[in-house]
Design a protein around this motif. Structure first.
Motif, PDB file in Angstrom:
ATOM      1  N   HIS A  50       0.833  -1.205   0.000  1.00  0.00           N
ATOM      2  CA  HIS A  50       0.000   0.000   0.000  1.00  0.00           C
ATOM      3  C   HIS A  50       0.863   1.248   0.000  1.00  0.00           C
ATOM      4  O   HIS A  50       1.772   1.410   0.816  1.00  0.00           O
TER       5      HIS A  50
ATOM      6  N   GLU B 176      -4.432   5.072  -4.450  1.00  0.00           N
ATOM      7  CA  GLU B 176      -5.609   4.432  -3.854  1.00  0.00           C
ATOM      8  C   GLU B 176      -6.423   3.702  -4.913  1.00  0.00           C
ATOM      9  O   GLU B 176      -6.498   4.135  -6.068  1.00  0.00           O
TER      10      GLU B 176
ATOM     11  N   ASP C   8      -9.425  -0.127  -1.422  1.00  0.00           N
ATOM     12  CA  ASP C   8      -9.183   0.518  -0.130  1.00  0.00           C
ATOM     13  C   ASP C   8     -10.484   1.076   0.444  1.00  0.00           C
ATOM     14  O   ASP C   8     -10.682   1.068   1.654  1.00  0.00           O
TER      15      ASP C   8
ATOM     16  N   ASP D  84     -15.078   1.849   4.240  1.00  0.00           N
ATOM     17  CA  ASP D  84     -13.665   1.499   4.331  1.00  0.00           C
ATOM     18  C   ASP D  84     -13.478   0.000   4.157  1.00  0.00           C
ATOM     19  O   ASP D  84     -14.354  -0.796   4.499  1.00  0.00           O
ATOM     20  N   LYS D  85     -12.309  -0.383   3.626  1.00  0.00           N
ATOM     21  CA  LYS D  85     -12.003  -1.791   3.365  1.00  0.00           C
ATOM     22  C   LYS D  85     -12.214  -2.662   4.605  1.00  0.00           C
ATOM     23  O   LYS D  85     -12.744  -3.772   4.513  1.00  0.00           O
TER      24      LYS D  85
END
Length: 511
Positions: free
Chosen positions: A255, A292, A477, A492-493
């Motif tokens: 990431h 992202e 993400d 959110d993930k």
């Protein structure tokens, strides 16, 4: 009863420079649903084209026996006369003709060259009833949905007194409800004694309805499983398909998400391109940061593709309002060219219709979106074009004998790589991917996922639209949910699961 209705023995089929099938064996029992599965390019469709006479006798080696009689079909008409009917992935219906005309096209209810329309309409109604459709036989194909068109294709097959029905990716373009209805219909046909061969990449569907599953890999028969012999698992099939374990369907990603917002869609609204009073998108707000991957989830008709196309140079819609920001500065896309020049690329969900020129070479498709990069005084540098195309082909592992190969001869997964390569060549900062893995197998999906992750790791911003919720959960993400043309959630993930996403996807914002 005979133990087999079909036997294909040691089938070998070659094309210039490529062996598509090598000593393939297939045995199908009467009254069963037999699944044929493998990666794109494994030879599934080629094998069925050999069976149905699309590739005529004499162009392949091996033997075909159907109902204990040797078959040497010279064309598709000969196979249909024996009761073998194939429905291809790309539906072969004519939009401007009626349902009845399509069903009996080439098989007209006629005497002495004169069509009996009364008999045609009556027969059509009976066939539509068999497939569960309550439609006017005189309704034009262009006015009905894709799921209904698929059932019309099956009705057309039934009109030919089908004994063996071959379906090539029958649910690839269908939503969940239409897919379920089609599978139930196939099970009904099985109860009535019909034999079917089904090609699909959707393992859950195949495991649900199939009696037997044959796996092909690289043009060879790897394994045949029978449900009566015990449980068949997805992991078994995947290992046979790709030749290795895929314990994690989604590759790991380093990431590299930064805090800066690279692209923002603000208060975005759009109306239908024909019915200018019908609003399709309502005040949408979406943003994506550097590095992202964001997802957009929504049911059929939610407005996902409409959003992507309207943003990408106003390719869809009328009366479009709202703002677009790139790195905090407002930008205006009056055309696709404007979007590309501002570092935004869009990979369409329909690669064959909008993403590729199928009859052109891999080279020309890869460089098409950024010819200015290759031009010197408005003349394309052919040598430089070859160098760039070879570089992209190697970088994203496009499996083609040469960059001069026609794109239509590639597998679905490799065609998808060509589309991605075409847009990567424009060096975008923002990449909008609309159903990037539709119609490709699990092995090819893994490679596409790796490529998407690599782009994100390089700092590209990815907007990913998908109908497959596990795909969005595994790759993104954050995930926006869309319903009736409006954003209903930004998840959110760590909080995303299928139940949560579906709750937001079905949440009505209208009071």
């Amino acid at each position: 009863m005979n133990e087999t209705i079909l036997e294909m023995k040691e089938i070998t089929k070659t094309f210039p420079g490529v062996t598509a099938l090598s000593d393939v064996n297939l045995i199908v029992r009467p009254g069963e649903i037999h699944a044929l599965i493998g990666e794109n390019g494994a030879g599934k469709s080629t094998l069925m084209k050999v069976l149905s006479g699309v590739h005529p006798y004499g162009t392949y080696e091996g033997d075909i026996t159907f109902e204990e009689k040797a078959c040497q079909f010279k064309n598709i008409n000969e196979s249909e006369e024996r009761g073998i009917v194939i429905i291809h992935q790309e539906l072969a219906l004519i939009p401007e003709l009626s349902i009845a005309e399509n069903i009996f096209l080439g098989n007209e209810q006629a005497k002495k060259g004169v069509i009996n329309w009364n008999e045609t309409i009556i027969e059509t109604r009976q066939l539509l009833k068999k497939v569960g459709l309550k439609l006017d036989p005189q309704e034009k194909i262009k006015n009905i949905g894709v799921g209904q068109q698929q059932l019309v294709e099956i009705a057309k097959a039934l009109s030919k007194k089908v004994k063996l029905l071959i379906l090539d990716e029958p649910t690839a373009a269908l939503n969940e409800e239409d897919s379920e209805n089609l599978l139930e219909l196939l099970l009904e046909f099985k109860e009535q004694g019909m034999t079917s061969i089904m090609i699909s990449h959707k393992l859950k569907e195949l495991l649900k309805v199939s009696n037997s599953i044959t796996v092909l890999r690289d043009g060879q028969t790897i394994q045949t499983y029978h449900a009566k012999d015990g449980e068949i698992t997805e992991s078994q099939i995947i290992k046979d398909m790709v030749g290795r374990d895929l314990s994690n369907l989604f590759p790991e990603r380093n990431h590299n998400v930064k805090d800066n917002i690279v692209f923002e869609i603000k208060n975005w609204s759009a109306y239908h391109p024909i019915n200018s009073e019908r609003q399709i998108l309502h005040d949408i707000n979406v943003h994506v940061k550097q590095g992202e991957i964001i997802g957009i989830a929504g049911l059929m008709g939610a407005g996902r593709t409409e959003l992507a196309m309207s943003v990408f140079g106003k390719s869809y819609g009328r009366r479009i309002t709202g703002q677009l920001f790139r790195n905090g500065k407002e930008v205006f896309f009056k055309s696709v060219d404007d979007a590309i020049k501002n570092g935004v690329a869009y990979v369409s969900e329909d690669r064959k219709e909008y993403g590729l020129i199928l009859i052109d070479s891999v080279k020309n498709n890869l460089t098409l979106a950024n010819l200015d990069r290759l031009a010197n005084k408005n003349v394309i540098d052919s040598s430089e074009e070859v160098v760039e195309a070879e570089s992209i082909k190697s970088k994203i592992n496009i499996k083609a004998p040469t960059i001069h190969q026609k794109t239509l001869n590639l597998s679905g997964g490799n065609q998808q790589k060509v589309v991605l390569g075409k847009w990567i060549f424009t060096d975008p900062d923002v990449l909008i991917l609309d159903e990037p893995t539709r119609g490709i197998d699990v092995g090819a999906k893994f490679e596409i996922y790796k490529l998407i992750n690599e782009l994100a790791e390089q700092g590209k911003s990815i907007i990913m639209i998908s109908s497959e919720l596990p795909e969005l959960i595994g790759m993104c993400d954050r995930i926006y949910t869309l319903n009736e043309g409006k954003i209903t959630g930004d998840i959110d993930k760590n909080e995303a699961n299928q139940e949560t996403l579906m709750t937001y996807m079905t949440h009505s914002w209208r009071s």
